[in-house]
Design a protein around this motif. Sequence first.
Motif, PDB file in Angstrom:
ATOM      1  N   LEU A  61       0.877  -1.166   0.000  1.00  0.00           N
ATOM      2  CA  LEU A  61       0.000   0.000   0.000  1.00  0.00           C
ATOM      3  C   LEU A  61       0.916   1.218   0.000  1.00  0.00           C
ATOM      4  CD1 LEU A  61      -2.808  -0.686   2.635  1.00  0.00           C
ATOM      5  CD2 LEU A  61      -2.950  -0.807   0.152  1.00  0.00           C
ATOM      6  N   CYS A  62       0.524   2.228  -0.758  1.00  0.00           N
ATOM      7  CA  CYS A  62       1.313   3.457  -0.835  1.00  0.00           C
ATOM      8  C   CYS A  62       0.400   4.652  -0.678  1.00  0.00           C
ATOM      9  CB  CYS A  62       2.024   3.553  -2.182  1.00  0.00           C
ATOM     10  SG  CYS A  62       3.240   2.269  -2.478  1.00  0.00           S
ATOM     11  N   GLU A  63       0.951   5.728  -0.123  1.00  0.00           N
ATOM     12  CA  GLU A  63       0.234   7.004  -0.023  1.00  0.00           C
ATOM     13  C   GLU A  63       0.823   7.962  -1.037  1.00  0.00           C
ATOM     14  OE1 GLU A  63       0.777   8.397   3.972  1.00  0.00           O
ATOM     15  OE2 GLU A  63      -0.604   6.918   4.812  1.00  0.00           O
ATOM     16  N   PRO A  64      -0.022   8.653  -1.814  1.00  0.00           N
ATOM     17  CA  PRO A  64       0.520   9.645  -2.739  1.00  0.00           C
ATOM     18  C   PRO A  64       1.117  10.823  -1.977  1.00  0.00           C
ATOM     19  CG  PRO A  64      -1.889   9.561  -2.876  1.00  0.00           C
ATOM     20  CD  PRO A  64      -1.467   8.525  -1.888  1.00  0.00           C
ATOM     21  N   VAL A  65       2.256  11.312  -2.452  1.00  0.00           N
ATOM     22  CA  VAL A  65       2.930  12.459  -1.854  1.00  0.00           C
ATOM     23  C   VAL A  65       2.780  13.675  -2.760  1.00  0.00           C
ATOM     24  CG1 VAL A  65       5.170  13.377  -1.095  1.00  0.00           C
ATOM     25  CG2 VAL A  65       4.563  10.987  -0.627  1.00  0.00           C
ATOM     26  N   SER A  66       3.018  13.487  -4.051  1.00  0.00           N
ATOM     27  CA  SER A  66       2.882  14.593  -5.002  1.00  0.00           C
ATOM     28  C   SER A  66       2.784  14.045  -6.415  1.00  0.00           C
ATOM     29  CB  SER A  66       4.070  15.551  -4.892  1.00  0.00           C
ATOM     30  OG  SER A  66       5.263  14.914  -5.293  1.00  0.00           O
ATOM     31  N   GLY A  67       2.334  14.905  -7.314  1.00  0.00           N
ATOM     32  CA  GLY A  67       2.239  14.548  -8.717  1.00  0.00           C
ATOM     33  C   GLY A  67       0.858  14.064  -9.101  1.00  0.00           C
ATOM     34  N   ASP A  68       0.609  14.110 -10.392  1.00  0.00           N
ATOM     35  CA  ASP A  68      -0.646  13.623 -10.952  1.00  0.00           C
ATOM     36  C   ASP A  68      -0.351  12.413 -11.823  1.00  0.00           C
ATOM     37  OD1 ASP A  68      -2.372  15.652  -9.903  1.00  0.00           O
ATOM     38  OD2 ASP A  68      -1.507  17.040 -11.368  1.00  0.00           O
ATOM     39  N   PRO A  69      -1.260  11.430 -11.848  1.00  0.00           N
ATOM     40  CA  PRO A  69      -1.035  10.256 -12.693  1.00  0.00           C
ATOM     41  C   PRO A  69      -0.796  10.661 -14.152  1.00  0.00           C
ATOM     42  CG  PRO A  69      -2.915   9.910 -11.249  1.00  0.00           C
ATOM     43  CD  PRO A  69      -2.526  11.350 -11.121  1.00  0.00           C
ATOM     44  N   THR A  70       0.325  10.165 -14.690  1.00  0.00           N
ATOM     45  CA  THR A  70       0.739  10.493 -16.043  1.00  0.00           C
ATOM     46  C   THR A  70       1.309   9.243 -16.698  1.00  0.00           C
ATOM     47  OG1 THR A  70       1.378  12.678 -15.226  1.00  0.00           O
ATOM     48  CG2 THR A  70       2.215  12.048 -17.383  1.00  0.00           C
ATOM     49  N   PRO A  71       0.900   8.924 -17.927  1.00  0.00           N
ATOM     50  CA  PRO A  71       1.491   7.773 -18.612  1.00  0.00           C
ATOM     51  C   PRO A  71       2.991   7.980 -18.849  1.00  0.00           C
ATOM     52  CG  PRO A  71      -0.429   8.608 -19.803  1.00  0.00           C
ATOM     53  CD  PRO A  71      -0.127   9.586 -18.713  1.00  0.00           C
ATOM     54  N   SER A  72       3.679   6.871 -19.063  1.00  0.00           N
ATOM     55  CA  SER A  72       5.122   6.915 -19.295  1.00  0.00           C
ATOM     56  C   SER A  72       5.453   6.088 -20.530  1.00  0.00           C
ATOM     57  CB  SER A  72       5.857   6.348 -18.075  1.00  0.00           C
ATOM     58  OG  SER A  72       5.664   4.943 -18.009  1.00  0.00           O
ATOM     59  N   ASN A  73       6.747   5.878 -20.782  1.00  0.00           N
ATOM     60  CA  ASN A  73       7.117   5.013 -21.896  1.00  0.00           C
ATOM     61  C   ASN A  73       6.802   3.549 -21.615  1.00  0.00           C
ATOM     62  OD1 ASN A  73       9.113   4.647 -19.973  1.00  0.00           O
ATOM     63  ND2 ASN A  73      10.794   4.592 -21.432  1.00  0.00           N
ATOM     64  N   GLU A  74       6.396   3.220 -20.386  1.00  0.00           N
ATOM     65  CA  GLU A  74       6.017   1.861 -20.021  1.00  0.00           C
ATOM     66  C   GLU A  74       4.507   1.685 -19.895  1.00  0.00           C
ATOM     67  OE1 GLU A  74       8.360  -0.028 -16.846  1.00  0.00           O
ATOM     68  OE2 GLU A  74       9.562   1.805 -16.835  1.00  0.00           O
ATOM     69  N   THR A  75       3.753   2.784 -19.915  1.00  0.00           N
ATOM     70  CA  THR A  75       2.308   2.710 -19.701  1.00  0.00           C
ATOM     71  C   THR A  75       1.578   3.553 -20.740  1.00  0.00           C
ATOM     72  OG1 THR A  75       2.398   4.570 -18.145  1.00  0.00           O
ATOM     73  CG2 THR A  75       2.556   2.359 -17.212  1.00  0.00           C
ATOM     74  N   THR A  76       0.347   3.147 -21.055  1.00  0.00           N
ATOM     75  CA  THR A  76      -0.469   3.920 -21.995  1.00  0.00           C
ATOM     76  C   THR A  76      -1.423   4.855 -21.282  1.00  0.00           C
ATOM     77  OG1 THR A  76      -2.084   2.121 -22.113  1.00  0.00           O
ATOM     78  CG2 THR A  76      -0.342   2.152 -23.789  1.00  0.00           C
ATOM     79  N   GLN A  77      -1.773   4.535 -20.037  1.00  0.00           N
ATOM     80  CA  GLN A  77      -2.641   5.376 -19.231  1.00  0.00           C
ATOM     81  C   GLN A  77      -2.241   5.219 -17.769  1.00  0.00           C
ATOM     82  OE1 GLN A  77      -6.820   4.580 -19.804  1.00  0.00           O
ATOM     83  NE2 GLN A  77      -6.572   4.351 -22.012  1.00  0.00           N
ATOM     84  N   ALA A  78      -2.565   6.225 -16.974  1.00  0.00           N
ATOM     85  CA  ALA A  78      -2.326   6.152 -15.537  1.00  0.00           C
ATOM     86  C   ALA A  78      -3.448   6.905 -14.851  1.00  0.00           C
ATOM     87  CB  ALA A  78      -0.972   6.756 -15.175  1.00  0.00           C
ATOM     88  N   GLY A  79      -3.905   6.397 -13.707  1.00  0.00           N
ATOM     89  CA  GLY A  79      -4.961   7.086 -12.991  1.00  0.00           C
ATOM     90  C   GLY A  79      -5.241   6.440 -11.653  1.00  0.00           C
ATOM     91  N   PHE A  80      -6.030   7.142 -10.861  1.00  0.00           N
ATOM     92  CA  PHE A  80      -6.539   6.605  -9.605  1.00  0.00           C
ATOM     93  C   PHE A  80      -7.946   6.088  -9.874  1.00  0.00           C
ATOM     94  CE2 PHE A  80      -3.531   9.844  -7.887  1.00  0.00           C
ATOM     95  CZ  PHE A  80      -2.727   8.968  -7.172  1.00  0.00           C
ATOM     96  N   PHE A  81      -8.304   4.974  -9.270  1.00  0.00           N
ATOM     97  CA  PHE A  81      -9.595   4.351  -9.506  1.00  0.00           C
ATOM     98  C   PHE A  81     -10.237   3.966  -8.184  1.00  0.00           C
ATOM     99  CE2 PHE A  81      -6.770   3.461 -13.018  1.00  0.00           C
ATOM    100  CZ  PHE A  81      -7.514   3.902 -14.106  1.00  0.00           C
ATOM    101  N   ASP A  82     -11.536   4.091  -8.113  1.00  0.00           N
ATOM    102  CA  ASP A  82     -12.294   3.602  -6.982  1.00  0.00           C
ATOM    103  C   ASP A  82     -12.136   2.085  -6.924  1.00  0.00           C
ATOM    104  OD1 ASP A  82     -14.518   4.325  -4.937  1.00  0.00           O
ATOM    105  OD2 ASP A  82     -15.283   2.563  -6.021  1.00  0.00           O
TER     106      ASP A  82
END
Length: 117
Positions: A61-82
Amino acid sequence: GGWTLPGGWADVGETPRQAVEREVREEAGVQVRATRLVGVYDANRVAGALPLFHAYKLVFLCEPVSGDPTPSNETTQAGFFDLDHLPQPYSDHRTVPRHVADVIAAVQNPSGATVFD
């Protein structure tokens, strides 16, 4: 082709905390702090396991510290989900239903034990 929790291989000399925090930052663009080990899983005991060597998967389990979900060269999408509305399908052996169920149980019961194979 499927959804997965952020993750990857630890670099030589990294602690588990350093590895998970780096992987989340690299793959999802979010700086996190690992707060709890949810489970330790034998990665070679799931369908599509890696045939060349043996590995364990650690889920945190991790707690977010900073930043917004952003895709990278390893991912096509990034986000927080219920937790009740996670994207489907999961990505083969990377994230299996047991991992997600154990994460949900850990969120719902913070004093619960770490699970392991």
